[in-house]
Motif scaffolding. Structure first.
Motif, mmCIF file in Angstrom:
data_model
loop_
_atom_site.group_PDB
_atom_site.id
_atom_site.type_symbol
_atom_site.label_atom_id
_atom_site.label_comp_id
_atom_site.label_asym_id
_atom_site.label_seq_id
_atom_site.Cartn_x
_atom_site.Cartn_y
_atom_site.Cartn_z
ATOM 1 N N THR A 1 0.819 -1.218 0.000
ATOM 2 C CA THR A 1 0.000 0.000 0.000
ATOM 3 C C THR A 1 0.847 1.261 0.000
ATOM 4 O O THR A 1 0.307 2.365 0.057
ATOM 5 N N TYR A 2 2.164 1.117 -0.097
ATOM 6 C CA TYR A 2 3.075 2.262 -0.010
ATOM 7 C C TYR A 2 2.978 3.144 -1.261
ATOM 8 O O TYR A 2 3.016 2.661 -2.391
ATOM 9 N N GLN A 3 2.852 4.447 -1.023
ATOM 10 C CA GLN A 3 2.870 5.439 -2.099
ATOM 11 C C GLN A 3 3.608 6.672 -1.588
ATOM 12 O O GLN A 3 3.592 6.961 -0.400
ATOM 13 N N ASP A 4 4.255 7.394 -2.489
ATOM 14 C CA ASP A 4 4.883 8.667 -2.159
ATOM 15 C C ASP A 4 4.973 9.494 -3.431
ATOM 16 O O ASP A 4 4.295 9.194 -4.419
ATOM 17 N N ASP A 5 5.809 10.499 -3.448
ATOM 18 C CA ASP A 5 5.934 11.370 -4.624
ATOM 19 C C ASP A 5 6.483 10.642 -5.842
ATOM 20 O O ASP A 5 6.309 11.091 -6.966
ATOM 21 N N HIS A 6 7.181 9.521 -5.634
ATOM 22 C CA HIS A 6 7.824 8.805 -6.732
ATOM 23 C C HIS A 6 7.164 7.465 -7.052
ATOM 24 O O HIS A 6 7.485 6.845 -8.058
ATOM 25 N N LYS A 7 6.279 7.002 -6.173
ATOM 26 C CA LYS A 7 5.693 5.675 -6.339
ATOM 27 C C LYS A 7 4.191 5.747 -6.096
ATOM 28 O O LYS A 7 3.754 6.306 -5.092
ATOM 29 N N SER A 8 3.409 5.193 -7.047
ATOM 30 C CA SER A 8 1.959 5.152 -6.881
ATOM 31 C C SER A 8 1.441 3.775 -7.268
ATOM 32 O O SER A 8 2.079 3.058 -8.039
ATOM 33 N N ILE A 9 0.297 3.413 -6.729
ATOM 34 C CA ILE A 9 -0.289 2.116 -7.051
ATOM 35 C C ILE A 9 -0.953 2.222 -8.411
ATOM 36 O O ILE A 9 -1.869 3.024 -8.614
ATOM 37 N N TRP A 10 -0.479 1.431 -9.367
ATOM 38 C CA TRP A 10 -0.991 1.418 -10.735
ATOM 39 C C TRP A 10 -2.099 0.381 -10.871
ATOM 40 O O TRP A 10 -3.062 0.582 -11.596
ATOM 41 N N ASP A 11 -1.968 -0.741 -10.170
ATOM 42 C CA ASP A 11 -2.995 -1.776 -10.147
ATOM 43 C C ASP A 11 -2.804 -2.623 -8.892
ATOM 44 O O ASP A 11 -1.709 -2.680 -8.338
ATOM 45 N N HIS A 12 -3.890 -3.249 -8.466
ATOM 46 C CA HIS A 12 -3.812 -4.132 -7.299
ATOM 47 C C HIS A 12 -5.010 -5.065 -7.323
ATOM 48 O O HIS A 12 -5.979 -4.841 -8.040
ATOM 49 N N GLY A 13 -4.904 -6.124 -6.569
ATOM 50 C CA GLY A 13 -5.986 -7.090 -6.486
ATOM 51 C C GLY A 13 -5.484 -8.381 -5.877
ATOM 52 O O GLY A 13 -4.565 -8.381 -5.054
ATOM 53 N N THR A 14 -6.076 -9.473 -6.310
ATOM 54 C CA THR A 14 -5.661 -10.787 -5.828
ATOM 55 C C THR A 14 -5.139 -11.605 -7.002
ATOM 56 O O THR A 14 -5.380 -11.261 -8.163
ATOM 57 N N TYR A 15 -4.434 -12.666 -6.664
ATOM 58 C CA TYR A 15 -3.961 -13.568 -7.704
ATOM 59 C C TYR A 15 -4.013 -14.991 -7.200
ATOM 60 O O TYR A 15 -4.051 -15.242 -5.993
ATOM 61 N N GLU A 16 -4.016 -15.900 -8.155
ATOM 62 C CA GLU A 16 -4.004 -17.323 -7.859
ATOM 63 C C GLU A 16 -2.835 -17.955 -8.601
ATOM 64 O O GLU A 16 -2.716 -17.800 -9.817
ATOM 65 N N ALA A 17 -1.961 -18.644 -7.876
ATOM 66 C CA ALA A 17 -0.861 -19.363 -8.516
ATOM 67 C C ALA A 17 -1.428 -20.582 -9.228
ATOM 68 O O ALA A 17 -2.199 -21.334 -8.645
ATOM 69 N N LEU A 18 -1.058 -20.770 -10.481
ATOM 70 C CA LEU A 18 -1.554 -21.896 -11.274
ATOM 71 C C LEU A 18 -0.501 -22.982 -11.455
ATOM 72 O O LEU A 18 -0.808 -24.072 -11.926
ATOM 73 N N THR A 19 0.749 -22.675 -11.098
ATOM 74 C CA THR A 19 1.839 -23.626 -11.230
ATOM 75 C C THR A 19 1.937 -24.429 -9.934
ATOM 76 O O THR A 19 1.962 -23.863 -8.844
ATOM 77 N N GLU A 20 1.985 -25.735 -10.066
ATOM 78 C CA GLU A 20 2.054 -26.621 -8.884
ATOM 79 C C GLU A 20 3.499 -26.790 -8.438
ATOM 80 O O GLU A 20 4.398 -26.711 -9.267
ATOM 81 N N PRO A 21 3.794 -27.023 -7.179
ATOM 82 C CA PRO A 21 2.817 -27.153 -6.107
ATOM 83 C C PRO A 21 2.437 -25.825 -5.472
ATOM 84 O O PRO A 21 1.360 -25.697 -4.903
#
Length: 127
Positions: free
Chosen positions: A56-76
């Motif tokens: 969730t970190y943001q400052d003058d040089h860094k902003s959140i461009w996208d976020h969400g959840t993910y699911e790993a599809l590679t086992e294990p």
């Protein structure tokens, strides 16, 4: 598990892809905006893991461009897949959705170099 892509204006503009893996954010610096086109490959340079709070970190040089959840599809699991050099995962973000893959390359004999690509969706079989 969460993911975040941060737009980072450092010496040069790049995007930090971060995936939650075993309680930390596994991280790659992507020099160009992650693509939604399966024909476009992006260099992704693996960097040090970050603490989960960094998502969730943001400052003058860094902003959140996208976020969400993910699911790993590679086992294990994601950690094992990263150690082996290939992770396939499905993103559920605001900008990035669908299946992506990170694959370690031998480019410049640097094990930190990976390729990020959106995986082409397979056509559904007719019923």
């Amino acid at each position: 598990m969460i993911f975040v892509v941060q737009r980072h204006q450092a010496t040069t503009l790049h995007y930090d892809l971060r995936l939650e893996v075993d309680g930390v954010l596994a991280s790659w610096a992507v020099p160009k905006e992650p693509s939604t086109d399966p024909h476009v490959k992006r260099l992704a340079v693996q960097v040090d893991d970050h603490e989960l709070e960094h998502a969730t970190y943001q400052d003058d040089h860094k902003s959140i461009w996208d976020h969400g959840t993910y699911e790993a599809l590679t086992e294990p699991d994601a950690a094992t897949a990263i150690a082996a050099g290939h992770l396939k995962f499905e993103l559920h973000g605001e900008r990035l959705t669908g299946v992506y893959a990170l694959t370690r390359t031998s480019m410049n004999d640097d094990p930190r170099n990976w390729i990020l690509v959106k995986v082409a969706e397979q056509p559904r079989a007719a019923t």
